[in-house]
Scaffold this active site. Structure first.
Site, PDB file in Angstrom:
ATOM      1  N   ARG A  64       3.744 -12.261 -10.190  1.00 11.98           N
ATOM      2  CA  ARG A  64       4.936 -12.951  -9.691  1.00 11.98           C
ATOM      3  C   ARG A  64       5.181 -12.664  -8.217  1.00 11.98           C
ATOM      4  O   ARG A  64       5.782 -13.467  -7.507  1.00 11.98           O
ATOM      5  CB  ARG A  64       6.144 -12.609 -10.563  1.00 11.98           C
ATOM      6  CG  ARG A  64       5.985 -13.178 -11.980  1.00 11.98           C
ATOM      7  CD  ARG A  64       7.126 -12.766 -12.874  1.00 11.98           C
ATOM      8  NE  ARG A  64       7.136 -11.360 -13.179  1.00 11.98           N
ATOM      9  CZ  ARG A  64       6.621 -10.802 -14.262  1.00 11.98           C
ATOM     10  NH1 ARG A  64       6.060 -11.551 -15.176  1.00 11.98           N
ATOM     11  NH2 ARG A  64       6.654  -9.503 -14.447  1.00 11.98           N
ATOM     12  N   GLU A 101       4.936   2.803 -17.667  1.00  5.55           N
ATOM     13  CA  GLU A 101       5.839   3.496 -18.587  1.00  5.55           C
ATOM     14  C   GLU A 101       5.038   4.446 -19.495  1.00  5.55           C
ATOM     15  O   GLU A 101       5.430   5.584 -19.711  1.00  5.55           O
ATOM     16  CB  GLU A 101       6.575   2.446 -19.406  1.00  5.55           C
ATOM     17  CG  GLU A 101       7.880   2.959 -19.938  1.00  5.55           C
ATOM     18  CD  GLU A 101       8.621   1.853 -20.665  1.00  5.55           C
ATOM     19  OE1 GLU A 101       8.246   0.674 -20.507  1.00  5.55           O
ATOM     20  OE2 GLU A 101       9.555   2.202 -21.390  1.00  5.55           O
TER      21      GLU A 101
END
Ligand code: AMP
Length: 181
Positions: A64, A101
């Protein structure tokens, strides 16, 4: 009354609960990109502080960050350099590991994508923990690039990414923030 920038952008971002994993609120900017007014305002606001300054390159993070970064590069009359997941770029690359993460991944940039001394702005859609952006900052600095700033449409302030970049002396610009993950 004309809606504020924050309202225009916030209402153009779609939130998808439990994507890609349970507990994550995915902030989907495809709805913002598809809204001509919101897309233009987001790009105009991202570049605002640097209008008229000499910026050599915009570095966009896959995927993006490519869409927003291309528009930002055009607006600032700068070049664009892609930062991609490993194995995707065809020429000689520099590579860095970065934290996700859970665990690590690697990202790459072409070795000649940024030249020593060039002024670079980093662009992505969203900053969460800041692990991705920190990896990109390290790659650009490894090439001798000078990071002028990092820009994101969305900040998730509870995850601390902005502080992580500021601790590396990178000024951070974000346009909308959402609480939580
Ligand atoms: P981080 O490295 O934790 O700052 O994560 C930033 C990267 O992960 C960006 O490229 C984002 O597009 C993506 N990302 C992380 N969390 C979200 C979220 N809640 N919604 C949408 N994208 C996210």
């Amino acid at each position: 009354m004309t809606p504020s920038l924050e309202e225009t952008l916030r209402s153009a971002i779609r939130t998808i609960p439990d994507y890609p994993k349970p507990g994550i609120l995915f902030r989907d900017i495809t709805t913002l990109l598809g809204n001509a007014r919101a897309f233009r305002r987001a790009v105009d606001e991202l570049v605002h502080p640097w209008a008229g300054s000499k910026i050599d390159k915009i570095a966009g993070i896959e995927a993006r960050g490519f869409i927003l970064g291309g528009a930002v590069a055009h607006q600032l009359s700068a070049g664009f350099v892609p930062i991609r997941k490993k194995g995707k770029l065809p020429h000689e690359t520099v590579r860095v590991a970065y934290s996700l993460e859970y665990g690590l991944d690697e990202m790459e940039m072409h070795r000649d994508g940024v030249l020593p001394g060039e002024k670079v702005i980093l662009v992505d859609d969203l900053i969460a923990t800041g692990g991705t952006a920190e990896g990109a900052v390290r790659l650009i600095r490894q090439m001798g690039g000078e990071i002028v700033a990092a820009c994101f449409v969305i900040d998730l302030p509870d995850l601390g990414g902005r502080r992580k970049l500021e601790a590396l002396d990178v000024p951070v610009r974000t346009l909308v923030s959402f609480e939580g993950h």
